[in-house]
Write a protein that holds these residues in place. Structure first.
Motif, PDB file in Angstrom:
ATOM      1  N   ASN A  18       0.842  -1.196   0.000  1.00  0.00           N
ATOM      2  CA  ASN A  18       0.000   0.000   0.000  1.00  0.00           C
ATOM      3  C   ASN A  18       0.880   1.250   0.000  1.00  0.00           C
ATOM      4  O   ASN A  18       1.965   1.256   0.589  1.00  0.00           O
ATOM      5  N   THR A  38       0.823   5.438   0.834  1.00  0.00           N
ATOM      6  CA  THR A  38       0.095   6.541   1.463  1.00  0.00           C
ATOM      7  C   THR A  38       0.835   7.850   1.234  1.00  0.00           C
ATOM      8  O   THR A  38       2.044   7.940   1.472  1.00  0.00           O
ATOM      9  N   GLU A  50     -14.231  10.973   4.365  1.00  0.00           N
ATOM     10  CA  GLU A  50     -13.575   9.853   3.693  1.00  0.00           C
ATOM     11  C   GLU A  50     -14.317   9.561   2.401  1.00  0.00           C
ATOM     12  O   GLU A  50     -15.532   9.694   2.317  1.00  0.00           O
ATOM     13  N   LYS A  51     -13.523   9.151   1.375  1.00  0.00           N
ATOM     14  CA  LYS A  51     -14.119   8.773   0.109  1.00  0.00           C
ATOM     15  C   LYS A  51     -13.316   7.641  -0.503  1.00  0.00           C
ATOM     16  O   LYS A  51     -12.092   7.575  -0.328  1.00  0.00           O
ATOM     17  N   HIS A  52     -14.011   6.754  -1.219  1.00  0.00           N
ATOM     18  CA  HIS A  52     -13.352   5.613  -1.840  1.00  0.00           C
ATOM     19  C   HIS A  52     -13.642   5.623  -3.335  1.00  0.00           C
ATOM     20  O   HIS A  52     -14.711   6.025  -3.781  1.00  0.00           O
ATOM     21  N   SER A  53     -12.666   5.149  -4.107  1.00  0.00           N
ATOM     22  CA  SER A  53     -12.873   4.941  -5.530  1.00  0.00           C
ATOM     23  C   SER A  53     -11.943   3.817  -5.952  1.00  0.00           C
ATOM     24  O   SER A  53     -10.739   4.011  -6.073  1.00  0.00           O
ATOM     25  N   ARG A 106      -9.339   1.229  -5.825  1.00  0.00           N
ATOM     26  CA  ARG A 106      -8.247   0.989  -4.873  1.00  0.00           C
ATOM     27  C   ARG A 106      -7.794   2.261  -4.160  1.00  0.00           C
ATOM     28  O   ARG A 106      -6.817   2.243  -3.422  1.00  0.00           O
ATOM     29  N   LEU A 107      -8.481   3.351  -4.371  1.00  0.00           N
ATOM     30  CA  LEU A 107      -8.117   4.634  -3.763  1.00  0.00           C
ATOM     31  C   LEU A 107      -9.001   4.930  -2.559  1.00  0.00           C
ATOM     32  O   LEU A 107     -10.212   4.712  -2.592  1.00  0.00           O
ATOM     33  N   ARG A 108      -8.349   5.439  -1.511  1.00  0.00           N
ATOM     34  CA  ARG A 108      -9.096   5.910  -0.351  1.00  0.00           C
ATOM     35  C   ARG A 108      -8.524   7.265   0.052  1.00  0.00           C
ATOM     36  O   ARG A 108      -7.322   7.403   0.252  1.00  0.00           O
ATOM     37  N   VAL A 109      -9.387   8.259   0.144  1.00  0.00           N
ATOM     38  CA  VAL A 109      -8.976   9.610   0.524  1.00  0.00           C
ATOM     39  C   VAL A 109      -9.650   9.971   1.832  1.00  0.00           C
ATOM     40  O   VAL A 109     -10.836   9.716   2.025  1.00  0.00           O
ATOM     41  N   THR A 110      -8.867  10.564   2.733  1.00  0.00           N
ATOM     42  CA  THR A 110      -9.424  11.098   3.970  1.00  0.00           C
ATOM     43  C   THR A 110      -9.153  12.589   4.037  1.00  0.00           C
ATOM     44  O   THR A 110      -8.202  13.095   3.435  1.00  0.00           O
ATOM     45  N   THR A 155      -4.206   1.089  -2.437  1.00  0.00           N
ATOM     46  CA  THR A 155      -4.015  -0.274  -1.935  1.00  0.00           C
ATOM     47  C   THR A 155      -3.578  -1.208  -3.056  1.00  0.00           C
ATOM     48  O   THR A 155      -3.831  -0.951  -4.235  1.00  0.00           O
TER      49      THR A 155
END
Lengths: 112, 113
Positions: free
Chosen positions: A18, A20, A55-58, A60-64, A77
């Motif tokens: 992963n 970050t 928080e948002k997901h798309s 394999r992407l996760r944004v906080t 990820t």
């Protein structure tokens, strides 16, 4: 200056791990966006998170987004060699013209 | 396919010469933007336009000029007053209303002869 800062400036990991990346900004925002840039190409929009979202997901992407700390993070990820690129955060400080302030970017290298 | 087209991909400028970078979009976007990117750096805003026949200076407008005579087109002129023009220039467009991302062209790399 409203210029954001990204951390780290460069990141090298093994495929499958992963990744970050972090972004900090100085003044209140309307939204924060993440973009990707392959070498010598234009930017491609990845994800937009509004100031009232955490928080948002798309895929394999996760944004906080933490507005109290004026910071955001992008998590990729299960990284792939094709994820090798520069990643930029950009903040919109007013509604309307979508005038963006870009960070200096994180250069991500995925080693096969 | 809708998108943004920048031309040329590579451009060389002689001392004292003005050069014009082209940017055309068929996304029907009202807003268009010009950015400058130096090696290893983020993007800095040169000019932007929200509507035809109107544009505003960005953070580094000195030595540059633009026009917006058509919705689809937003050319950038790098004048001889810009003493350090070597950079990668990116054009973008977006919808004005609401929270919208910007769509980018593939850039023009300008160098000095």
């Amino acid at each position: 200056s409203q210029q954001g800062e990204e951390d780290p400036q460069a990141l090298s990991i093994q495929e499958g791990e992963n990744a970050t990346m972090n972004c900090s900004y100085k003044t209140s925002i309307n939204n924060l966006q993440w973009y990707r840039q392959n070498s010598g190409r234009g930017l491609v929009h990845l994800i937009l998170i509004r100031s009232n979202e955490r928080e948002k997901h798309s895929g394999r992407l996760r944004v906080t987004l933490d507005t109290s700390k004026k910071s955001s993070s992008l998590l990729i990820t299960a990284s792939r060699a094709a994820d090798t690129a520069s990643y930029f955060c950009a903040t919109a400080h007013h509604q309307g013209a979508q005038k963006l302030v870009f960070g200096q970017g994180t250069r991500l290298t995925i080693n096969p | 396919d809708g998108g943004i087209t920048q031309s040329p991909k590579y451009l060389f400028r002689k001392e004292g010469q003005n050069v014009t970078l082209s940017c055309e979009q068929n996304l029907n976007h009202d807003a268009m933007y010009w950015y400058r990117q130096d090696p290893g750096q983020g993007l800095r805003l040169i000019y932007y336009s929200q509507i035809v026949n109107d544009f505003q200076k960005g953070d580094i407008a000195e030595g540059y000029s633009v026009s917006r005579e058509k919705k689809e087109s937003f050319p950038l002129t790098v004048t001889s007053a810009q003493k350090n023009p070597t950079a990668f220039y990116l054009c973008a467009s977006s919808i004005v209303q609401g929270d919208q991302p910007q769509h980018f062209g593939d850039g023009t790399r300008l160098s000095i002869l």
